[in-house]
Structures are given as C-alpha cells and as structure tokens.
Design a protein around this motif. Structure first.
Motif, mmCIF file in Angstrom:
data_model
loop_
_atom_site.group_PDB
_atom_site.id
_atom_site.type_symbol
_atom_site.label_atom_id
_atom_site.label_comp_id
_atom_site.label_asym_id
_atom_site.label_seq_id
_atom_site.Cartn_x
_atom_site.Cartn_y
_atom_site.Cartn_z
ATOM 1 N N ASP A 126 0.802 -1.342 -0.071
ATOM 2 C CA ASP A 126 -0.056 -0.112 -0.020
ATOM 3 C C ASP A 126 1.042 1.307 -0.174
ATOM 4 N N VAL A 127 2.019 1.287 -0.478
ATOM 5 C CA VAL A 127 3.040 2.426 -0.402
ATOM 6 C C VAL A 127 2.328 3.467 -1.326
ATOM 7 N N PRO A 128 2.184 4.694 -1.117
ATOM 8 C CA PRO A 128 1.466 5.568 -2.149
ATOM 9 C C PRO A 128 2.544 5.684 -3.486
ATOM 10 N N ALA A 129 1.824 6.080 -4.414
ATOM 11 C CA ALA A 129 2.873 6.110 -5.555
ATOM 12 C C ALA A 129 3.779 6.895 -5.862
ATOM 13 N N ASP A 130 3.800 7.980 -5.093
ATOM 14 C CA ASP A 130 4.928 8.780 -5.097
ATOM 15 C C ASP A 130 5.827 8.934 -3.850
ATOM 16 N N VAL A 131 5.808 7.732 -3.200
ATOM 17 C CA VAL A 131 6.745 7.614 -1.973
ATOM 18 C C VAL A 131 7.457 6.392 -2.213
ATOM 19 N N ALA A 132 8.807 6.351 -2.021
ATOM 20 C CA ALA A 132 9.702 5.379 -1.920
ATOM 21 C C ALA A 132 10.061 4.948 -0.415
ATOM 22 N N ALA A 133 10.098 3.702 -0.210
ATOM 23 C CA ALA A 133 10.325 3.197 1.144
ATOM 24 C C ALA A 133 10.746 1.698 0.931
ATOM 25 N N ASP A 134 11.580 1.479 2.260
ATOM 26 C CA ASP A 134 12.112 0.308 2.272
ATOM 27 C C ASP A 134 12.270 -0.068 3.875
ATOM 28 N N ALA A 135 11.990 -1.295 4.269
ATOM 29 C CA ALA A 135 12.023 -1.829 5.724
ATOM 30 C C ALA A 135 12.714 -2.859 5.772
ATOM 31 N N ALA A 136 13.216 -3.035 7.169
ATOM 32 C CA ALA A 136 13.903 -4.086 7.496
ATOM 33 C C ALA A 136 13.477 -4.409 9.135
ATOM 34 N N LEU A 137 13.889 -5.593 9.587
ATOM 35 C CA LEU A 137 13.393 -6.074 11.041
ATOM 36 C C LEU A 137 14.914 -6.201 11.719
ATOM 37 N N THR A 141 16.423 -9.379 21.785
ATOM 38 C CA THR A 141 16.039 -10.239 23.054
ATOM 39 C C THR A 141 14.549 -9.785 23.633
ATOM 40 N N GLY A 142 14.508 -8.434 23.722
ATOM 41 C CA GLY A 142 13.341 -8.046 24.486
ATOM 42 C C GLY A 142 12.308 -7.396 23.524
ATOM 43 N N GLY A 143 12.431 -7.164 22.250
ATOM 44 C CA GLY A 143 11.313 -6.717 21.344
ATOM 45 C C GLY A 143 11.762 -6.820 19.671
ATOM 46 N N THR A 144 11.284 -5.968 18.923
ATOM 47 C CA THR A 144 11.333 -6.002 17.573
ATOM 48 C C THR A 144 11.898 -4.385 17.186
ATOM 49 N N GLU A 145 12.995 -4.420 16.422
ATOM 50 C CA GLU A 145 13.264 -3.153 15.911
ATOM 51 C C GLU A 145 12.941 -3.010 14.491
ATOM 52 N N LEU A 146 12.254 -1.948 13.966
ATOM 53 C CA LEU A 146 12.060 -1.596 12.543
ATOM 54 C C LEU A 146 13.015 -0.553 11.980
ATOM 55 N N VAL A 147 13.721 -0.838 10.867
ATOM 56 C CA VAL A 147 14.594 0.086 10.181
ATOM 57 C C VAL A 147 13.874 0.437 8.965
ATOM 58 N N LEU A 148 13.249 1.750 9.206
ATOM 59 C CA LEU A 148 12.318 2.347 7.892
ATOM 60 C C LEU A 148 12.975 3.387 7.168
ATOM 61 N N THR A 149 13.254 3.402 5.857
ATOM 62 C CA THR A 149 13.695 4.303 5.167
ATOM 63 C C THR A 149 12.777 4.785 4.105
ATOM 64 N N VAL A 150 12.210 5.895 4.452
ATOM 65 C CA VAL A 150 11.336 6.603 3.519
ATOM 66 C C VAL A 150 11.309 7.797 2.857
ATOM 67 N N ARG A 208 -5.028 7.485 9.106
ATOM 68 C CA ARG A 208 -5.171 7.155 7.689
ATOM 69 C C ARG A 208 -3.740 6.503 7.597
ATOM 70 N N LEU A 209 -4.175 5.121 7.003
ATOM 71 C CA LEU A 209 -3.129 4.291 6.844
ATOM 72 C C LEU A 209 -2.161 4.690 5.589
ATOM 73 N N VAL A 210 -0.674 4.877 5.629
ATOM 74 C CA VAL A 210 0.047 5.265 4.780
ATOM 75 C C VAL A 210 0.701 4.142 4.078
ATOM 76 N N MET A 211 1.180 3.172 4.782
ATOM 77 C CA MET A 211 1.859 1.704 4.396
ATOM 78 C C MET A 211 1.779 0.795 5.564
ATOM 79 N N ARG A 212 1.764 -0.477 5.238
ATOM 80 C CA ARG A 212 1.820 -1.437 6.149
ATOM 81 C C ARG A 212 2.940 -2.831 5.633
ATOM 82 N N ALA A 213 2.828 -3.587 6.357
ATOM 83 C CA ALA A 213 3.630 -4.807 5.927
ATOM 84 C C ALA A 213 3.114 -5.986 6.843
ATOM 85 N N ASP A 214 3.032 -7.195 6.237
ATOM 86 C CA ASP A 214 2.951 -8.342 6.949
ATOM 87 C C ASP A 214 4.031 -9.150 7.073
ATOM 88 N N ILE A 215 4.464 -9.370 8.347
ATOM 89 C CA ILE A 215 5.955 -9.885 8.853
ATOM 90 C C ILE A 215 5.726 -11.231 9.204
#
Ligand SMILES: [Zn+2]
Lengths: 215, 170
Positions: A126-137, A141-150, A208-215
């Motif tokens: 669902d990334v908007p057409a004029d947006v470029a984005a990349d994500a990594a997890l 040990t105690g949680g999850t980190e998201l590295v989001l480049t947008v 308003r949802l901008v983008m999402r990911a199933d992980i």
C-alpha cells in the motif's frame, strides 16, 4: 566550364533522377558525366534520394495528436523523474543505514558473546505512488526493531508506527516526522517479540493508513 | 534535455506530432499511439544520461526509442488471445515494417520542410508522373525553371534527411 553550363547540367541531372531523359539529352548528360566528377557525384546522390521517394505517401494527411497529449506527457515524465530521484536517494540512504547496522552489529559482537543483529527485509504494501520506502526488522531479545527508510512523505506530518501481534494486540513503536526533500531513516522499537509480531502499520495520528507490511 | 518540464515541452513540440504519426501508422489506433508516444518520452528520460547529442540528433534518438516501443506494443497485442483481439488479425510488427514506416514518415516530414516550389515540382513529376514541360506550362514558367527546382529540391530533401539521421541517402 562556365557557371551557366552547370545550370544546364543540373536541370538534366535533377530530371534524370526522376524520369528518363529524351535520347539527345541523355547522350549529352552521359558525355558530361564521363568528364565531370562533380556532376557525377550530384547525379549519384540525387538518384539515391529519388529511389527512396516511393516509400512515402506524400498526400497522407498530417494527422495531429490530441492537444492534451502534450501536457499528459509532461506530467508522465515529471512523475517518473520524481519517482526515480526518490528511488536513487533511497538506495543511497539504505547503503548508509546498512553500514550503520553493520557497525552496531560489530560493536555488539565485541561487547558480548551474542550474535550480531541480522536485517530481515520486509515487503511493504500500500505504499503511495509518489513515495519510495524500504523496511527491515532486527530481532532483539526484548522486542523488535524496525529500520524504515522512506522518501516522499508529507513535510512536517507526524507518522505513527504500530506493530500488531499474533493475538491482535496493537503495540506502538513510536512516531516520526515526515520530510519531503530527502529520505528519512527511522529506527523504531516495539515491545513485541519478533516471533509474536504479525504486521506493522505506518499511519497518520488521525488513523489514515500510509503503508503496512505483513511480517 | 528532458530534465525539466520545459525540456519535455520543447522536445514534444519539435518531434511529438511526427512520433505520433509514426506510432499511429504502425499501431492503427489513436489511443495506442498516444500511449506509445508517452512511453517513448518516459523511456527517453530514463535513458537521458546515455544520450550523446554529438552522436545523434534528438529526433534520431527519440525515433530509435519509439521504434522499440512500437515493436514491444505490437508484440503484446499479437500475443493476446484471438477472442480478446478486437482489432483484427494484428501480426506482430516486424522490424522491416517498422523501418519502412520510419522511412515513410521521415520522407513526408522532409517533404514538408523544403520550399513550396521545390515540393510542388517533386510531387507532380515524381509522384504524379507528369513531365516538366507540362508542369511548367501549368505554372506559366519555363521548363528549365521546373527542372532546376527538381535538382535543388532533391538536394534539399537529401540534406534534410541527413540532418534527420539518415546516412544512406547517397
Ligand atoms: Zn559538371
């Protein structure tokens, strides 16, 4: 050979390229061509040019495209230009982000006998057409980190990142502010274990949802 | 050169209509031809860093791209199942067919660029098969004037074709 004579030869050469000359003129021109390399070259050039003419239909109407096509193309090239620029900038930002994560990893290995973090690439939807984005997890040990480049988000707009657990629980990973002239790299942590997280969402505070990911 | 909107407009104003006629003749459909011209400009922008004005005119370069766009588009159409194909039996456009149309469009453009007198002489004699004396009589001028227009008209046509990127015009 005077200039006037050459006017005469040119009249014969032009006509000869397109139609047979009468025998007297033909003989006259041949005799001259045998002597004059200038006219010989002209005659060859014009014959070659004339030989192409049957390929065209000179009476075909000069159809004009719809006048709207011009601005449609300006807009299409403009969109491509903006998207390509964003993608290039994103690639550079990702290289920097990857290097930073690598350094963190090396530090972690040196400080304690645990494996360094590995980046888990995630496909965004669902990334908007004029947006470029990349994500990594990164699994901690105690949680999850998201590295989001947008790149290409609305300038000054707040964005909320929320993880969703397998049980449907929503866990905030924090907020960041959009900039529209360069890529932002956000590193956000959520108190949800990687193996219990099933999705994350990026949305505006009003939902308003901008983008999402199933992980 | 296509780096901003003004650059795209300038390139379109110089070559857009001719590109459109080229695509229309091969694709046979106004919508498909417009899409093909748009795709040509988008690909041109993407490849702009590979364009060398010292080696090819902008026109030559755009037409080289349009040629590939049209071949791609006609392949897609030809590969549609027959039920979906509403535009008759469209064979995939061969490179030969594309090059023939490329030449025809180039010639028609070049014919529009030379002087009216020279074009008239070439049209009447080369395409209508009239004699120079006949054309001269109709214009109330001398046979030698009409023949002279043929010579300089063909020369101008050749120069125009060369400027447009044709190297095989003698
Ligand atoms: Zn001579």
């Amino acid at each position: 050979m005077s200039a006037n004579d050459h006017d005469r030869w040119r009249e014969l050469i032009g006509l000869a390229a397109l139609a047979p000359l009468d025998p007297a003129e033909d003989a006259e021109l041949r005799a001259h061509l045998a002597d004059c390399s200038w006219c010989r070259r002209d005659a060859e050039h014009l014959r070659a040019m004339a030989a192409l003419l049957p390929a065209a239909d000179p009476w075909s109407a000069a159809v004009e495209p719809d006048p709207a096509l011009r601005e449609r193309i300006v807009a299409a090239v403009g969109d491509t230009r903006r998207r390509d620029t964003r993608r290039d900038r994103l690639q550079r930002a990702l290289a920097v982000a990857a290097a930073a994560v690598f350094l963190v990893g090396v530090g972690a290995v040196l400080n304690r006998p645990a494996p360094g973090p590995t980046l888990e690439e995630v496909a965004l939807a669902d990334v908007p057409a004029d947006v470029a984005a990349d994500a990594a997890l990164i699994t901690h040990t105690g949680g999850t980190e998201l590295v989001l480049t947008v790149d290409g988000l609305q300038d000054g707009q707040d964005y909320v990142v929320t993880f969703v657990s397998d049980a449907g629980e929503r866990v905030s990973a924090g907020t960041f502010i959009g900039v529209d002239d360069r890529p932002v790299v956000c590193r956000m942590n959520a108190a949800v274990l990687r193996n219990e997280a099933s999705a994350f969402e990026v949305a505006t505070p009003d939902g308003r949802l901008v983008m999402r990911a199933d992980i | 050169m296509l780096g901003d909107d003004a650059g795209v407009r300038a390139a379109y104003d110089a070559h857009g209509a001719e590109l459109y006629r080229f695509c229309l003749r091969l694709l046979g459909d106004r919508g498909a031809a417009e899409d093909a011209v748009q795709e040509t400009f988008v690909r041109a922008w993407r490849a702009a860093d590979r364009y060398d004005p010292a080696r090819a005119s902008l026109r030559t370069w755009l037409f080289a791209i349009a040629r590939n766009v049209v071949i791609d588009a006609s392949r897609v159409r030809a590969s549609r199942p027959p039920v979906a194909a509403q535009d008759g039996d469209h064979e995939p456009t061969t490179q030969d067919a594309v090059d023939r149309v490329l030449l025809a469009c180039g010639l028609e453009t070049a014919l529009r660029e030379i002087s009216t007198d020279q074009r008239h002489a070439i049209m009447e004699i080369a395409y209508r098969g009239r004699t120079s004396a006949d054309v001269a009589r109709e214009l109330g001028t001398s046979d030698s004037t009409v023949r002279s227009r043929l010579f300089y008209g063909l020369k101008a046509l050749r120069t125009t074709m060369q400027q447009m990127g044709w190297t095989d015009v003698g």
